[in-house]
Design an enzyme around this catalytic site. Structure first.
Site, PDB file in Angstrom:
ATOM      1  N   GLY A   1     -18.985  47.555 -18.775  1.00 20.77           N
ATOM      2  CA  GLY A   1     -19.374  48.768 -19.500  1.00 20.77           C
ATOM      3  C   GLY A   1     -19.056  48.726 -20.979  1.00 20.77           C
ATOM      4  O   GLY A   1     -18.538  49.711 -21.528  1.00 20.77           O
ATOM      5  N   SER A   2     -19.369  47.616 -21.644  1.00 24.81           N
ATOM      6  CA  SER A   2     -19.081  47.563 -23.083  1.00 24.81           C
ATOM      7  C   SER A   2     -19.978  48.544 -23.846  1.00 24.81           C
ATOM      8  O   SER A   2     -19.551  49.115 -24.849  1.00 24.81           O
ATOM      9  CB  SER A   2     -19.236  46.138 -23.623  1.00 24.81           C
TER      10      SER A   2
ATOM     11  N   ASP B   1     -19.272  55.843 -16.334  1.00 27.27           N
ATOM     12  CA  ASP B   1     -18.719  54.833 -17.232  1.00 27.27           C
ATOM     13  C   ASP B   1     -18.112  55.460 -18.491  1.00 27.27           C
ATOM     14  O   ASP B   1     -17.017  55.074 -18.918  1.00 27.27           O
ATOM     15  CB  ASP B   1     -19.779  53.772 -17.578  1.00 27.27           C
TER      16      ASP B   1
ATOM     17  N   GLY C   1     -20.306  43.226 -17.186  1.00 23.65           N
ATOM     18  CA  GLY C   1     -20.697  44.498 -16.561  1.00 23.65           C
ATOM     19  C   GLY C   1     -19.538  45.476 -16.505  1.00 23.65           C
ATOM     20  O   GLY C   1     -19.512  46.380 -15.677  1.00 23.65           O
TER      21      GLY C   1
END
Ligand code: MEV
Length: 323
Positions: A110-111, A155, A108
């Site tokens: 934020g790839s 993000d 989690g």
């Protein structure tokens, strides 16, 4: 035009203000040392090809003119939509091969957003446009909304600007906070959260109670602003208190979970200044703010509570061209 570039962008960790930031409120986010790397190569044939083995995408191809249309495998969606959005505004006459690698898709961090940032910055470099951070953000945020239909854009901002940001929905305000890295311990629940789904669940849970929801979001907004001051002063006791307070509101929103609660309680008992979930909730990670002397004890407590401690640098550099 360049033939090939390699670009990298950091992942992110939400520090305070999640959920409220989707609805016109601020949050604080930091960029983390786990980086997405992408290679963009211009090819002769007008074909888009994507290799993203971390998310089970291999040998995926499509006509450039069809980018963004029809069925798109989940793992290719962010890259393909980023290419489409970019080339709609700045066409390229050729084909493109995009290869990504991250190794952090499950936490989690934020790839997906980091891959959008890599494609957007990489294409700007290939075309020699030298787009500034604000233009990169606008393009990237458009892609986030195109794929997810919702989201604050915090993000992609972290991926582009790096560091630690005071961020307001849709990038209405993006203020880099001049701080050193934060003394955090990060615990992973082992459960992958679906952000879009959790945002939808919150909206459903509070259907017909928009006034109450707005009060909760306003209170989160107030504490984020106060936390920003504590952060600038390096007042860790104060910041820890705001984190704990933020967690109470996230519990009221219904996005915490037993596992997160256990890990957070364990971190606090072990002496953390404060602890809370980070991100959408339901799973993913929790964060604890610690002193040097309590770091190990807090990490051990999180493990005892069933979490996995992840080594993560924060406040790191934003997107950069590697070669
Ligand atoms: C998810 O990591 C954080 C949310 O606030 C969504 C967003 O800001 O886009 C829930």
């Amino acid at each position: 035009m360049k033939e090939k570039v390699e670009v990298s962008a950091p992942g992110k960790l939400m520090l305070l203000g999640e959920h409220a930031v989707v609805y016109n409120r601020p949050c604080i986010v930091t960029a983390v040392g786990q980086r997405m790397h992408a290679t963009l190569e211009v090819t002769d044939e007008k074909i888009l090809s994507i290799e993203a083995p971390d998310v089970q995408v291999t040998g995926y191809t499509k006509l450039m003119s069809e980018a963004g249309k029809g069925e798109i495998p989940k793992g290719a969606r962010f890259v393909e939509m980023a290419v489409k959005n970019f080339t709609n505004q700045h066409p390229i006459p050729n084909g493109l091969r995009v290869t990504t690698r991250s190794g952090f898709s499950e936490f989690g961090f934020g790839s997906s957003s980091a891959s959008i940032v890599c494609v957007t910055k990489g294409l700007s470099e290939i075309l020699g446009l030298g787009l500034d951070n604000r233009s990169l953000f606008n393009l990237s945020y458009q892609t986030v909304l195109g794929v997810q239909g919702t989201g604050s854009g915090f993000d992609v901002a972290a991926g582009i600007y790096g560091g630690t940001l005071y961020f307001f929905t849709g990038g209405k305000e993006i203020e880099p906070l001049e701080i050193e890295s934060l003394p955090l311990v990060v615990g992973y629940t082992g459960i992958k959260a679906d952000t879009t789904e959790i945002i939808r669940e919150v909206a459903q849970r509070f259907e017909g109670q928009s006034q109450l929801l707005n009060i909760l979001y306003d209170q989160i907004s107030t504490l984020v602003k106060k936390a920003r001051v504590s952060l600038k002063l390096r007042d860790w006791t104060g910041l820890g208190d705001w984190m704990n307070y933020n967690q109470e509101f996230l519990t009221k929103l219904g996005v915490s979970s037993q596992k997160l609660d256990d890990m957070i309680a364990a971190a606090r008992r072990a002496g953390a200044f404060g602890a809370k979930l980070s991100g959408a909730g339901g799973g993913d990670c929790m964060i604890a703010l610690v002193a040097d002397e309590t770091r190990e004890k807090v990490a051990e407590a999180i493990i005892q509570a069933g979490g996995q401690v992840i080594n993560v640098d924060n406040n790191v550099e934003g997107a950069r061209i590697e070669s």
